[in-house]
Every structure is written in structure tokens, then in C-alpha cells.
Design a protein around this motif. Structure first.
Motif, mmCIF file in Angstrom:
data_model
loop_
_atom_site.group_PDB
_atom_site.id
_atom_site.type_symbol
_atom_site.label_atom_id
_atom_site.label_comp_id
_atom_site.label_asym_id
_atom_site.label_seq_id
_atom_site.Cartn_x
_atom_site.Cartn_y
_atom_site.Cartn_z
ATOM 1 N N SER A 29 -43.864 15.669 -5.249
ATOM 2 C CA SER A 29 -43.356 16.166 -3.970
ATOM 3 C C SER A 29 -43.367 15.068 -2.924
ATOM 4 O O SER A 29 -44.198 14.171 -2.949
ATOM 5 C CB SER A 29 -44.187 17.361 -3.492
ATOM 6 O OG SER A 29 -45.506 16.952 -3.241
ATOM 7 N N LYS A 30 -42.397 15.158 -2.055
ATOM 8 C CA LYS A 30 -42.292 14.240 -0.929
ATOM 9 C C LYS A 30 -42.086 15.083 0.314
ATOM 10 O O LYS A 30 -41.192 15.915 0.366
ATOM 11 C CB LYS A 30 -41.133 13.281 -1.133
ATOM 12 C CG LYS A 30 -41.321 12.391 -2.345
ATOM 13 C CD LYS A 30 -40.205 11.381 -2.436
ATOM 14 C CE LYS A 30 -40.182 10.616 -3.654
ATOM 15 N NZ LYS A 30 -40.826 9.782 -4.259
ATOM 16 N N SER A 31 -42.919 14.857 1.282
ATOM 17 C CA SER A 31 -42.813 15.590 2.532
ATOM 18 C C SER A 31 -41.840 14.866 3.461
ATOM 19 O O SER A 31 -41.823 13.642 3.523
ATOM 20 C CB SER A 31 -44.185 15.699 3.187
ATOM 21 O OG SER A 31 -44.113 16.491 4.329
ATOM 22 N N SER A 32 -41.062 15.644 4.159
ATOM 23 C CA SER A 32 -40.092 15.083 5.086
ATOM 24 C C SER A 32 -40.793 14.457 6.291
ATOM 25 O O SER A 32 -41.848 14.911 6.719
ATOM 26 C CB SER A 32 -39.157 16.187 5.555
ATOM 27 O OG SER A 32 -38.235 15.684 6.476
ATOM 28 N N LEU A 33 -40.188 13.423 6.831
ATOM 29 C CA LEU A 33 -40.721 12.812 8.042
ATOM 30 C C LEU A 33 -40.598 13.752 9.242
ATOM 31 O O LEU A 33 -41.429 13.752 10.135
ATOM 32 C CB LEU A 33 -39.985 11.502 8.340
ATOM 33 C CG LEU A 33 -40.143 10.396 7.303
ATOM 34 C CD1 LEU A 33 -39.225 9.228 7.635
ATOM 35 C CD2 LEU A 33 -41.586 9.940 7.216
ATOM 36 N N ILE A 34 -39.543 14.554 9.245
ATOM 37 C CA ILE A 34 -39.311 15.506 10.326
ATOM 38 C C ILE A 34 -39.679 16.892 9.816
ATOM 39 O O ILE A 34 -39.211 17.308 8.758
ATOM 40 C CB ILE A 34 -37.845 15.476 10.789
ATOM 41 C CG1 ILE A 34 -37.512 14.091 11.346
ATOM 42 C CG2 ILE A 34 -37.565 16.564 11.798
ATOM 43 C CD1 ILE A 34 -36.065 13.887 11.670
ATOM 44 N N GLN A 35 -40.529 17.569 10.538
ATOM 45 C CA GLN A 35 -40.994 18.893 10.131
ATOM 46 C C GLN A 35 -40.574 19.941 11.158
ATOM 47 O O GLN A 35 -40.567 19.669 12.361
ATOM 48 C CB GLN A 35 -42.526 18.899 10.022
ATOM 49 C CG GLN A 35 -43.078 17.958 8.973
ATOM 50 C CD GLN A 35 -42.800 18.427 7.568
ATOM 51 O OE1 GLN A 35 -42.969 19.602 7.258
ATOM 52 N NE2 GLN A 35 -42.359 17.518 6.708
ATOM 53 N N ALA A 36 -40.244 21.124 10.669
ATOM 54 C CA ALA A 36 -39.975 22.247 11.566
ATOM 55 C C ALA A 36 -41.301 22.745 12.119
ATOM 56 O O ALA A 36 -42.298 22.794 11.400
ATOM 57 C CB ALA A 36 -39.261 23.359 10.800
ATOM 58 N N ASP A 37 -41.310 23.104 13.376
ATOM 59 C CA ASP A 37 -42.524 23.613 14.011
ATOM 60 C C ASP A 37 -42.550 25.134 13.895
ATOM 61 O O ASP A 37 -41.840 25.830 14.619
ATOM 62 C CB ASP A 37 -42.569 23.182 15.476
ATOM 63 C CG ASP A 37 -43.816 23.666 16.198
ATOM 64 O OD1 ASP A 37 -44.702 24.267 15.544
ATOM 65 O OD2 ASP A 37 -43.894 23.452 17.419
ATOM 66 N N LEU A 38 -43.369 25.639 12.989
ATOM 67 C CA LEU A 38 -43.470 27.080 12.759
ATOM 68 C C LEU A 38 -44.672 27.697 13.469
ATOM 69 O O LEU A 38 -44.997 28.858 13.237
ATOM 70 C CB LEU A 38 -43.561 27.352 11.254
ATOM 71 C CG LEU A 38 -42.341 26.923 10.442
ATOM 72 C CD1 LEU A 38 -42.618 27.002 8.956
ATOM 73 C CD2 LEU A 38 -41.135 27.764 10.809
ATOM 74 N N SER A 39 -45.310 26.938 14.325
ATOM 75 C CA SER A 39 -46.552 27.395 14.957
ATOM 76 C C SER A 39 -46.368 28.642 15.824
ATOM 77 O O SER A 39 -47.310 29.417 15.991
ATOM 78 C CB SER A 39 -47.187 26.275 15.781
ATOM 79 O OG SER A 39 -46.319 25.856 16.822
ATOM 80 N N ASN A 40 -45.187 28.880 16.347
ATOM 81 C CA ASN A 40 -44.948 30.055 17.191
ATOM 82 C C ASN A 40 -44.223 31.182 16.466
ATOM 83 O O ASN A 40 -43.847 32.176 17.087
ATOM 84 C CB ASN A 40 -44.155 29.661 18.445
ATOM 85 C CG ASN A 40 -44.974 28.787 19.365
ATOM 86 O OD1 ASN A 40 -46.168 28.998 19.540
ATOM 87 N ND2 ASN A 40 -44.338 27.772 19.931
ATOM 88 N N VAL A 41 -44.024 31.018 15.154
ATOM 89 C CA VAL A 41 -43.361 32.063 14.376
ATOM 90 C C VAL A 41 -44.405 33.106 13.980
ATOM 91 O O VAL A 41 -45.470 32.761 13.463
ATOM 92 C CB VAL A 41 -42.677 31.472 13.118
ATOM 93 C CG1 VAL A 41 -42.098 32.575 12.246
ATOM 94 C CG2 VAL A 41 -41.591 30.483 13.520
ATOM 95 N N LYS A 42 -44.104 34.363 14.229
ATOM 96 C CA LYS A 42 -45.020 35.450 13.896
ATOM 97 C C LYS A 42 -45.166 35.578 12.378
ATOM 98 O O LYS A 42 -44.215 35.340 11.635
ATOM 99 C CB LYS A 42 -44.516 36.772 14.460
ATOM 100 C CG LYS A 42 -44.564 36.852 15.963
ATOM 101 C CD LYS A 42 -44.039 38.189 16.447
ATOM 102 C CE LYS A 42 -43.985 38.205 17.960
ATOM 103 N NZ LYS A 42 -43.317 39.376 18.484
ATOM 104 N N ILE A 43 -46.355 35.976 11.967
ATOM 105 C CA ILE A 43 -46.619 36.273 10.558
ATOM 106 C C ILE A 43 -46.590 37.792 10.420
ATOM 107 O O ILE A 43 -47.302 38.508 11.124
ATOM 108 C CB ILE A 43 -47.999 35.727 10.112
ATOM 109 C CG1 ILE A 43 -48.123 34.232 10.415
ATOM 110 C CG2 ILE A 43 -48.246 36.041 8.644
ATOM 111 C CD1 ILE A 43 -47.189 33.345 9.644
#
Length: 169
Positions: A29-43
Motif C-alpha cells: 500500500s501507498k498512502s497519498s500525499l494529499i488526504q481528505a479531511d474526514l474529521s468533521n464527518v459524522k459516524i
């Protein structure tokens, strides 16, 4: 539970065991340099809220940045499975792939069976680069052993879903 059919675990097999025995492909696996910010997405029920997650992932600049990285990191791969955050997201990713000259199609739950069969057969037999973009369709029960690159353009809180998607390789 009373009247339950499945009550006991008979045999438990780990992912690592299956890889060591050659039943599953080892994953790189390779992680992208740019990540989506999911910190405010409700679970909700242990998973990201689908509508909110799609709003986060379905951004032109994120899609373009991801594809720029994919073109470098996976330039030698031929059979790509893209896992997107929603149906609209799938079609926006498809548009960007095609604008770059990639041969790609979208499979969703609404794709007619005949068309789905055609796309899966093309994926299985294509000698050139081909991409199937999907949303929650190619996660389980699909055997595509020639897939050599999985692209996660979505998030998940579910370890089971993640392993199921990885099992497409």
C-alpha cells in the motif's frame, strides 16, 4: 440466540495466514500525499455518513491530485479498481480519467446486468490499461484476479469492508 443457525465459530483463519499460504496476494500500500479531511464527518452505525463523506471526497482538486499521484506510482499497472465515495463521485472521477485518455467505465448498483457483464468481461480480458470505477458494488462476491491496483477514493471505519475491498486483488 434461540433458534439461531450459526452459533459457533468452527475455524478462524487470519488474513496473514492466507497470504503466507498463497491464497491471498500480499498487499503493497501507498498512502497519498494529499488526504481528505474526514474529521468533521459524522459516524453513523460505525461508518462515515455517506452523504457527508461524498461531499469531502468529490472535489475536483482532490481527484486531480490523486490521479497525478496514481499516474506516477502505478504507471506499470493495467487493471485498476477505483472505490469512490458515491455515485456522483464515480462519474466525476470517470470524467477526469477519460480526459486523461484512460479507458474507464463506471459500475453502480443501477448499472444494467448486461452492461455490468460486458464491463467485467472487458476488465478480465483487456490487455491494455482499463479502469472500473465503482461505488459499493465491487466490494464483495466479485472475483477479479487480474486486478493489480486498488484505488481508495473513499474512507471507511469498517475493517471488514476494507479487507473485503483488498480481497479483490
Amino acid at each position: 440466540q434461540k433458534n439461531a443457525i450459526f452459533t459457533d465459530v468452527i475455524h478462524d483463519v487470519s488474513f496473514g495466514y492466507l497470504v503466507k499460504r498463497g491464497y491471498l496476494a500480499p498487499l503493497i500500500s501507498k498512502s497519498s500525499l494529499i488526504q481528505a479531511d474526514l474529521s468533521n464527518v459524522k459516524i453513523t452505525a460505525g461508518e462515515y455518513n455517506l452523504k457527508q463523506a461524498e461531499e469531502i471526497f468529490d472535489r475536483d482538486e482532490l481527484t486531480k491530485a490523486a490521479l497525478n499521484e496514481i499516474e506516477v506510482l502505478a504507471k506499470d499497472r493495467k487493471h485498476f479498481l477505483f472505490f469512490c465515495a458515491g455515485i456522483n463521485h464515480c462519474y466525476h472521477v470517470l470524467d477526469e480519467l477519460r480526459s486523461r485518455g484512460w479507458d474507464a467505465d463506471v459500475i453502480t448498483g443501477e448499472t444494467p446486468q448486461l452492461e455490468r457483464t460486458r464491463m467485467l468481461n472487458k476488465f478480465k480480458t483487456s490487455k491494455t490499461r482499463y479502469v472500473l470505477v465503482n461505488n459499493a458494488v465491487l466490494t464483495t462476491g466479485t472475483d477479479l484476479p487480474n486486478a493489480d491496483c486498488l484505488i481508495f477514493l473513499r474512507g471507511t471505519q469498517s475493517t471488514i469492508l476494507y479487507i473485503q475491498i483488498c480481497g479483490r486483488l
